[in-house]
Design a protein around this motif. Structure first.
Motif, PDB file in Angstrom:
ATOM      1  N   PHE A 509       0.833  -1.203   0.000  1.00  0.00           N
ATOM      2  CA  PHE A 509       0.000   0.000   0.000  1.00  0.00           C
ATOM      3  C   PHE A 509       0.865   1.250   0.000  1.00  0.00           C
ATOM      4  N   SER A 510       1.943   1.220   0.747  1.00  0.00           N
ATOM      5  CA  SER A 510       2.869   2.354   0.787  1.00  0.00           C
ATOM      6  C   SER A 510       3.408   2.655  -0.602  1.00  0.00           C
ATOM      7  N   ASP A 511       3.824   1.626  -1.330  1.00  0.00           N
ATOM      8  CA  ASP A 511       4.361   1.832  -2.677  1.00  0.00           C
ATOM      9  C   ASP A 511       3.284   2.346  -3.637  1.00  0.00           C
ATOM     10  N   ALA A 512       2.052   1.834  -3.479  1.00  0.00           N
ATOM     11  CA  ALA A 512       0.966   2.304  -4.340  1.00  0.00           C
ATOM     12  C   ALA A 512       0.684   3.785  -4.087  1.00  0.00           C
ATOM     13  N   MET A 513       0.668   4.204  -2.821  1.00  0.00           N
ATOM     14  CA  MET A 513       0.438   5.608  -2.516  1.00  0.00           C
ATOM     15  C   MET A 513       1.612   6.472  -2.965  1.00  0.00           C
ATOM     16  N   GLY A 514       2.824   5.922  -2.892  1.00  0.00           N
ATOM     17  CA  GLY A 514       3.981   6.644  -3.408  1.00  0.00           C
ATOM     18  C   GLY A 514       3.873   6.870  -4.902  1.00  0.00           C
ATOM     19  N   ALA A 515       3.367   5.851  -5.631  1.00  0.00           N
ATOM     20  CA  ALA A 515       3.163   5.999  -7.073  1.00  0.00           C
ATOM     21  C   ALA A 515       2.111   7.059  -7.355  1.00  0.00           C
ATOM     22  N   ALA A 516       1.022   7.060  -6.578  1.00  0.00           N
ATOM     23  CA  ALA A 516      -0.022   8.076  -6.765  1.00  0.00           C
ATOM     24  C   ALA A 516       0.515   9.474  -6.483  1.00  0.00           C
ATOM     25  N   GLY A 517       1.316   9.593  -5.434  1.00  0.00           N
ATOM     26  CA  GLY A 517       1.897  10.897  -5.121  1.00  0.00           C
ATOM     27  C   GLY A 517       2.837  11.378  -6.208  1.00  0.00           C
ATOM     28  N   THR A 518       3.612  10.474  -6.766  1.00  0.00           N
ATOM     29  CA  THR A 518       4.531  10.844  -7.848  1.00  0.00           C
ATOM     30  C   THR A 518       3.762  11.333  -9.066  1.00  0.00           C
ATOM     31  N   VAL A 519       2.709  10.616  -9.433  1.00  0.00           N
ATOM     32  CA  VAL A 519       1.893  11.027 -10.583  1.00  0.00           C
ATOM     33  C   VAL A 519       1.297  12.417 -10.341  1.00  0.00           C
ATOM     34  N   ALA A 520       0.781  12.647  -9.129  1.00  0.00           N
ATOM     35  CA  ALA A 520       0.182  13.951  -8.822  1.00  0.00           C
ATOM     36  C   ALA A 520       1.204  15.076  -8.943  1.00  0.00           C
ATOM     37  N   LEU A 521       2.405  14.859  -8.440  1.00  0.00           N
ATOM     38  CA  LEU A 521       3.435  15.904  -8.489  1.00  0.00           C
ATOM     39  C   LEU A 521       3.947  16.120  -9.912  1.00  0.00           C
ATOM     40  N   VAL A 522       4.030  15.059 -10.701  1.00  0.00           N
ATOM     41  CA  VAL A 522       4.429  15.210 -12.109  1.00  0.00           C
ATOM     42  C   VAL A 522       3.380  16.012 -12.869  1.00  0.00           C
ATOM     43  N   LEU A 523       2.108  15.704 -12.635  1.00  0.00           N
ATOM     44  CA  LEU A 523       1.038  16.460 -13.292  1.00  0.00           C
ATOM     45  C   LEU A 523       1.024  17.909 -12.815  1.00  0.00           C
ATOM     46  N   ALA A 524       1.351  18.132 -11.532  1.00  0.00           N
ATOM     47  CA  ALA A 524       1.451  19.505 -11.030  1.00  0.00           C
ATOM     48  C   ALA A 524       2.551  20.260 -11.764  1.00  0.00           C
ATOM     49  N   ALA A 525       3.677  19.591 -12.018  1.00  0.00           N
ATOM     50  CA  ALA A 525       4.763  20.218 -12.772  1.00  0.00           C
ATOM     51  C   ALA A 525       4.316  20.549 -14.197  1.00  0.00           C
ATOM     52  N   CYS A 526       3.530  19.660 -14.791  1.00  0.00           N
ATOM     53  CA  CYS A 526       2.996  19.930 -16.133  1.00  0.00           C
ATOM     54  C   CYS A 526       2.088  21.154 -16.124  1.00  0.00           C
ATOM     55  N   LEU A 527       1.230  21.255 -15.103  1.00  0.00           N
ATOM     56  CA  LEU A 527       0.339  22.415 -14.992  1.00  0.00           C
ATOM     57  C   LEU A 527       1.137  23.702 -14.832  1.00  0.00           C
ATOM     58  N   TRP A 528       2.169  23.644 -14.018  1.00  0.00           N
ATOM     59  CA  TRP A 528       3.013  24.823 -13.826  1.00  0.00           C
ATOM     60  C   TRP A 528       3.662  25.230 -15.142  1.00  0.00           C
ATOM     61  N   GLY A 529       4.130  24.246 -15.902  1.00  0.00           N
ATOM     62  CA  GLY A 529       4.753  24.548 -17.179  1.00  0.00           C
ATOM     63  C   GLY A 529       3.779  25.156 -18.171  1.00  0.00           C
ATOM     64  N   ILE A 530       2.551  24.631 -18.191  1.00  0.00           N
ATOM     65  CA  ILE A 530       1.535  25.170 -19.104  1.00  0.00           C
ATOM     66  C   ILE A 530       1.174  26.591 -18.714  1.00  0.00           C
ATOM     67  N   ALA A 531       0.982  26.832 -17.410  1.00  0.00           N
ATOM     68  CA  ALA A 531       0.626  28.177 -16.950  1.00  0.00           C
ATOM     69  C   ALA A 531       1.762  29.168 -17.211  1.00  0.00           C
ATOM     70  N   ALA A 532       3.007  28.724 -17.086  1.00  0.00           N
ATOM     71  CA  ALA A 532       4.151  29.608 -17.275  1.00  0.00           C
ATOM     72  C   ALA A 532       4.303  30.050 -18.725  1.00  0.00           C
ATOM     73  N   ARG A 533       3.763  29.263 -19.658  1.00  0.00           N
ATOM     74  CA  ARG A 533       3.900  29.583 -21.077  1.00  0.00           C
ATOM     75  C   ARG A 533       2.857  30.575 -21.548  1.00  0.00           C
TER      76      ARG A 533
END
Length: 534
Positions: A509-533
């Motif tokens: 379960f810990s690894d699954a939640m870590g994967a979910a957290g990683t996906v969320a932070l990667v998508l957050a980085a994508c949003l930041w990049g889109i907004a910055a452009r």
């Protein structure tokens, strides 16, 4: 399932304006009398109760999954399908059902949907096998897919005045929030005290009462200018989603690089490609792909995907963790999820305050970062077996989810012209459920693989224990039935196997939640990049 704003109702209720509709039973647009107000409030209450029933049913089942696994001696893949069969059918039917409601009548489709939902609930409650249960769950998803757009359409049609409509949506949203909050507790109480089958059977009298209320109070409405339903698009989208989820759920058994898994994934990709081709060539397509040329529209859709895939999916995996890792009974597991549910109620108020100072893009970014941080915190503390720290992770994730709830839809709709808001909201709602079902498959695969790895590591060099940790044992633990898995073990290894089952599942379960957290932070980085452009 969090609240859906008025724009989606606009999609399923009108193609252009109220003046273009054929309505059975004229509705006065003058100042409402006391009688008229009581009538419209009754319609609002009925439609909101129907939507709340769908929300309750969507979230209430997760707490009962370990009990279902014990009844049928089901493995983890079977348990995943209890959730996924419903979600796949639901997601595949939403857009098509909105168009169907416009063509045949919103009230008619609502009554048909209630009948399908009730019949499928009976099938679930009387299911003699897990296969039967999953088939009935898929049919139930079809019924739910009919009910949501028709109910929203009826609310939008009934409340034409802007002020009254705003009041109606506020009441509707409150009902959705209450249903989401109480779902785990209701599911836990029913499962523990009267049995999981009554989670489904209780829908029969509820559907009968709601059908009687709808039949007696609602007038029929339809859109004579409604376009033809995109049948090829609906079919290929549903098949593509089902094929992909089939591959993801069985990958833990078949292997991620097996011919079976790769063939199913390839089939899913081909069907999605076919769907895109159909949408590009169909005059009245479900989805206008030109919308995806807008980077900020894409960013908002990604935010919706991240919110659903990394936060809403917690409603499926948290009950399994609480019952397996802490040995909690079903009702206690429902209570244990309250920090997440209550944080989701507080989150929208924080989101509203942030919107007064920040753009909606920044608010979505903050929400997604909180979801990622909350998942990472949960991942870090899950193996420790301390509920208080896990609850802290739930609160952080829940606050992020609450901030994004509603704002994701607003951001998507804000990027299109008023005439396109219906389609944009349909894309948003379909994205939500597609993300949930895909996340159940992917994170379920991570959970299964990492739990097995934890078992293998723990029993290495311990043949006396390893003899009992076979594939059926691990599968029952993954399905949430750790107690049943160790029930017949000899006394001298019973305690060790119980401890091992809890710690190994917590590690997965810990690894699954870590994967979910990683996906969320990667998508957050994508949003930041889109907004910055911009």
């Amino acid at each position: 399932m969090p609240s859906t704003p008025r724009s989606f109702a606009s999609r399923v209720s009108t193609q252009s304006s109220a003046a273009r509709e054929t309505v059975s039973g004229a509705q006065s647009h003058a100042a409402p009398t006391a009688t008229t107000r009581r009538s419209t409030n009754f319609i609002l209450t009925t439609a909101s109760a129907i939507c709340a029933l769908i929300v309750l049913d969507t979230n209430v089942v997760a707490v009962s999954l370990p009990s279902i696994a014990r009844t049928f001696h089901a493995d983890f893949a079977d348990v995943e399908w209890v959730v996924s069969a419903y979600m796949v059918a639901f997601a595949a039917c939403l857009l098509a059902a909105g168009g169907l409601a416009d063509r045949i009548g919103r009230k008619r489709l609502l009554l048909i949907g209630l009948a399908v939902f009730a019949a499928a609930s009976l099938g679930c409650g009387l299911a003699p096998s897990v296969l039967w249960l999953n088939i009935a769950r898929a049919v139930k998803g079809v019924g739910a897919g009919m009910l949501i757009p028709s109910s929203l359409a009826i609310i939008a049609h009934t409340f034409q005045d802007e002020h009254e409509r705003a009041r109606a949506w506020a009441f509707w949203g409150m009902c959705m929030g209450i249903a989401t909050t109480i779902a785990p507790l209701v599911g836990g109480a029913i499962t523990q005290f009267v049995g999981w089958r009554w989670i489904f059977l209780m829908n029969l009298p509820i559907c009968a009462v709601l059908a009687a209320c709808a039949f007696s109070s609602m007038s029929e409405s339809k859109n004579p200018h409604a376009v033809a339903i995109d049948k090829p698009g609906s079919l290929t989208f549903g098949l593509a989603l089902a094929c992909g989820i089939w591959a993801l759920i069985d990958a833990g058994i078949q292997g991620w690089t097996s011919t079976t898994t790769l063939t199913r994934l390839a089939g899913s990709l081909l069907l999605f490609a076919l769907f895109v081709g159909i949408e590009r060539r169909t005059r009245h397509a479900m989805i206008d792909l030109a919308l995806f040329r807008d980077r900020r529209f894409v960013g908002a859709v990604l935010a919706m995907f991240g919110y659903a895939a990394c936060a809403q999916v917690m409603m499926t995996f948290l009950p399994l963790y609480l019952q397996n890792a802490f040995g909690l009974p079903a009702v206690a597991a429902g209570l244990g999820m309250l920090p997440f549910a209550l944080a989701m109620i507080v989150g929208p108020f924080i989101g509203a305050a942030l919107l007064r100072r920040r753009s909606i893009d920044r608010v979505l970014l903050i929400g997604l970062v909180l979801i990622g941080a909350g998942n990472m915190l949960t991942a870090g503390v899950a193996p420790m077996g301390r509920y208080l720290w896990v609850a802290c992770g739930m609160v952080v994730t829940g606050l992020g989810a609450g901030i994004m709830n509603g704002n994701t839809q607003k951001a998507i709709v804000a990027r299109v012209a008023p005439s396109r808001t219906g389609m944009a909201s349909g894309i948003s709602t379909t994205t939500r459920f597609t993300a949930i079902v895909m996340s159940v498959g992917v994170l379920g695969g991570v959970l299964a693989a990492r739990t097995r790895d934890a078992f293998d590591l723990a029993v290495a060099g311990k043949p006396a224990i390893a003899a009992y940790v076979d594939a059926p044992f691990v599968s029952r633990v993954l399905a949430g039935d750790a107690a049943g898995a160790v029930m017949h073990a000899p006394d001298h290894v019973h305690a060790m196997l119980s401890t091992l089952a809890r710690s190994s599942f917590a590690s997965g379960f810990s690894d699954a939640m870590g994967a979910a957290g990683t996906v969320a932070l990667v998508l957050a980085a994508c949003l930041w990049g889109i907004a910055a452009r911009e």
